[in-house]
Motif scaffolding. Structure first.
Motif, PDB file in Angstrom:
ATOM      1  N   VAL A 113      38.155  33.734  41.481  1.00  0.00           N
ATOM      2  CA  VAL A 113      37.117  34.619  41.954  1.00  0.00           C
ATOM      3  C   VAL A 113      37.762  35.627  43.209  1.00  0.00           C
ATOM      4  O   VAL A 113      38.625  35.110  43.930  1.00  0.00           O
ATOM      5  N   ILE A 114      37.242  36.808  43.039  1.00  0.00           N
ATOM      6  CA  ILE A 114      37.571  37.810  44.017  1.00  0.00           C
ATOM      7  C   ILE A 114      36.610  38.528  44.470  1.00  0.00           C
ATOM      8  O   ILE A 114      35.383  38.828  43.870  1.00  0.00           O
ATOM      9  N   GLY A 115      36.398  38.698  45.935  1.00  0.00           N
ATOM     10  CA  GLY A 115      35.169  39.303  46.446  1.00  0.00           C
ATOM     11  C   GLY A 115      35.624  40.169  47.604  1.00  0.00           C
ATOM     12  O   GLY A 115      36.467  40.036  48.169  1.00  0.00           O
ATOM     13  N   GLY A 120      33.041  39.187  49.501  1.00  0.00           N
ATOM     14  CA  GLY A 120      34.412  38.288  49.952  1.00  0.00           C
ATOM     15  C   GLY A 120      33.496  36.896  50.384  1.00  0.00           C
ATOM     16  O   GLY A 120      33.971  35.771  50.371  1.00  0.00           O
ATOM     17  N   ASN A 121      32.465  37.342  51.378  1.00  0.00           N
ATOM     18  CA  ASN A 121      31.482  35.895  51.757  1.00  0.00           C
ATOM     19  C   ASN A 121      31.292  35.021  50.556  1.00  0.00           C
ATOM     20  O   ASN A 121      31.509  34.007  50.629  1.00  0.00           O
ATOM     21  N   LEU A 122      30.665  35.845  49.368  1.00  0.00           N
ATOM     22  CA  LEU A 122      30.171  35.058  48.357  1.00  0.00           C
ATOM     23  C   LEU A 122      31.332  34.283  47.454  1.00  0.00           C
ATOM     24  O   LEU A 122      31.256  33.394  46.771  1.00  0.00           O
ATOM     25  N   ALA A 123      32.526  35.135  47.487  1.00  0.00           N
ATOM     26  CA  ALA A 123      33.704  34.505  46.920  1.00  0.00           C
ATOM     27  C   ALA A 123      34.121  33.253  47.207  1.00  0.00           C
ATOM     28  O   ALA A 123      34.311  32.230  46.634  1.00  0.00           O
ATOM     29  N   ILE A 142      40.502  35.029  46.195  1.00  0.00           N
ATOM     30  CA  ILE A 142      40.974  36.118  46.763  1.00  0.00           C
ATOM     31  C   ILE A 142      39.797  36.943  47.512  1.00  0.00           C
ATOM     32  O   ILE A 142      38.911  37.359  46.956  1.00  0.00           O
ATOM     33  N   LEU A 143      39.964  37.010  48.610  1.00  0.00           N
ATOM     34  CA  LEU A 143      39.085  37.567  49.854  1.00  0.00           C
ATOM     35  C   LEU A 143      39.556  38.843  50.313  1.00  0.00           C
ATOM     36  O   LEU A 143      40.573  39.002  51.085  1.00  0.00           O
ATOM     37  N   ILE A 144      38.742  40.088  50.135  1.00  0.00           N
ATOM     38  CA  ILE A 144      39.144  41.364  50.506  1.00  0.00           C
ATOM     39  C   ILE A 144      38.193  41.832  51.613  1.00  0.00           C
ATOM     40  O   ILE A 144      36.972  41.999  51.183  1.00  0.00           O
ATOM     41  N   LEU A 198      39.668  23.264  48.910  1.00  0.00           N
ATOM     42  CA  LEU A 198      39.365  24.448  48.262  1.00  0.00           C
ATOM     43  C   LEU A 198      40.781  25.129  47.545  1.00  0.00           C
ATOM     44  O   LEU A 198      41.918  24.542  47.783  1.00  0.00           O
ATOM     45  N   PRO A 199      40.622  26.113  46.492  1.00  0.00           N
ATOM     46  CA  PRO A 199      41.406  26.596  46.058  1.00  0.00           C
ATOM     47  C   PRO A 199      42.477  27.334  46.698  1.00  0.00           C
ATOM     48  O   PRO A 199      41.916  27.814  47.628  1.00  0.00           O
ATOM     49  N   PRO A 200      43.555  27.622  46.221  1.00  0.00           N
ATOM     50  CA  PRO A 200      44.757  28.557  46.840  1.00  0.00           C
ATOM     51  C   PRO A 200      44.029  30.031  47.327  1.00  0.00           C
ATOM     52  O   PRO A 200      43.161  30.470  46.607  1.00  0.00           O
ATOM     53  N   ALA A 201      44.192  30.684  48.572  1.00  0.00           N
ATOM     54  CA  ALA A 201      43.496  31.720  48.875  1.00  0.00           C
ATOM     55  C   ALA A 201      44.390  32.886  49.337  1.00  0.00           C
ATOM     56  O   ALA A 201      45.379  32.651  50.065  1.00  0.00           O
ATOM     57  N   LEU A 202      44.245  33.933  48.929  1.00  0.00           N
ATOM     58  CA  LEU A 202      44.883  35.352  49.387  1.00  0.00           C
ATOM     59  C   LEU A 202      43.635  35.903  50.215  1.00  0.00           C
ATOM     60  O   LEU A 202      42.705  36.280  49.695  1.00  0.00           O
ATOM     61  N   ILE A 203      44.007  36.369  51.139  1.00  0.00           N
ATOM     62  CA  ILE A 203      43.053  37.037  52.384  1.00  0.00           C
ATOM     63  C   ILE A 203      43.763  38.482  52.411  1.00  0.00           C
ATOM     64  O   ILE A 203      44.745  38.323  53.111  1.00  0.00           O
ATOM     65  N   LEU A 204      43.036  39.429  52.159  1.00  0.00           N
ATOM     66  CA  LEU A 204      43.619  41.156  52.296  1.00  0.00           C
ATOM     67  C   LEU A 204      42.479  41.551  53.415  1.00  0.00           C
ATOM     68  O   LEU A 204      41.534  41.640  53.389  1.00  0.00           O
ATOM     69  N   THR A 205      43.405  42.011  54.367  1.00  0.00           N
ATOM     70  CA  THR A 205      43.008  43.104  55.395  1.00  0.00           C
ATOM     71  C   THR A 205      43.857  44.065  55.690  1.00  0.00           C
ATOM     72  O   THR A 205      44.722  44.440  55.102  1.00  0.00           O
TER      73      THR A 205
END
Length: 268
Positions: A113-115, A120-123, A142-144, A198-205
């Motif tokens: 899931v990518i948001g 990103g909140n919803l993801a 993956i949260l952008i 929770l699953p592994p997370a990538l956070i992009l900012t």
């Protein structure tokens, strides 16, 4: 059905059973090997605007890079309904993707899931729901530039350009008209005290992102909870239309090992 029956047209529009009735979902496909995964990509728009069409070029590029199917659901905007409608739509789209992954993908297919921003909140929330409701299992989230903190109290938000905080506040007021919802973990992920599993997370900012501090604070909480988490600050983030190579590279590097081999970066 097997992966040979997966759609091969660049874009197909289907319907999925959402929170209230059926809604559109775009299906973007790789034209080569695979698919190896189904990715649910949730668009931005501060809960009240945006559509799957806005991220269609990015979804197609992502499908090619990951040799996967990227599904872009239409979800309930605040003019139609407040929380939890959009969150429940996002989870329903994930369940739909689980069924399609079993039909279309090699070895059953991974789910990601990518948001983007409100998406990103919803993801992040969808990952929580999947954990709490017994699945489906996610290979990654993956949260952008995610919107995670309705309090809007971080330094990066306070120092943002004029009007950004007011716009975000208006967005949250429409999405969370009940004050009690502002602390619900399915509405305010940063407020959650239960993040393990929770699953592994990538956070992009990015350095000039008003949402940067809340994204990085969420990453720190995930790490403390034992969740594999990576934070990447990009020089610039394009969240609509065509994504830059830097963002696609970061996503492929993180997601690729968790699904199957992604396609290499195109050579000029």
């Amino acid at each position: 059905m097997t992966f040979e029956s997966a759609p091969r047209d660049p874009t197909v529009i289907e319907r999925y059973p959402a929170y209230r009735g059926e809604r559109r979902i775009g299906v973007h496909c790789s034209d080569g090997e695979g698919p190896f995964a189904v990715v649910v990509l949730l668009h931005g728009g501060e809960f009240g605007a945006g559509s799957p069409d806005a991220v269609a070029p990015a979804a197609q590029a992502l499908a090619e890079r990951l040799a996967s199917i990227v599904a872009t659901p239409d979800y309930t905007l605040t003019a139609e309904g407040a929380f939890p409608a959009a969150a429940e739509d996002a989870y329903a789209a994930l369940l739909w993707a689980q069924g399609r992954a079993a039909e279309w993908c090699k070895a059953g297919g991974a789910l990601l899931v990518i948001g983007i921003e409100a998406g990103g909140n919803l993801a992040a929330v969808t990952a929580m729901m999947a954990r709490d409701r017994g699945g489906p299992p996610l290979a990654a989230q993956i949260l952008i530039q995610p919107m995670l903190d309705p309090s809007l109290s971080t330094r990066s938000m306070r120092c943002s350009a004029e009007g950004v905080s007011r716009r975000c506040d208006a967005a949250y007021r429409a999405y969370l008209p009940s004050g009690t919802d502002r602390m619900h973990p399915y509405a305010a992920p940063l407020a959650s005290v239960r993040l393990a599993g929770l699953p592994p997370a990538l956070i992009l900012t990015s350095h000039d992102d008003p949402l940067r501090d809340e994204a990085e604070a969420y990453a720190a909480k995930l790490i403390r909870a034992g969740v594999t988490t990576q934070v990447s600050q990009l020089p610039r983030i394009e969240t609509e239309g065509r994504w830059g190579a830097g963002m696609l590279d970061a996503i492929a590097a993180f997601a690729g090992p968790r699904i199957a081999r992604p396609r290499p970066s195109p050579r000029n």
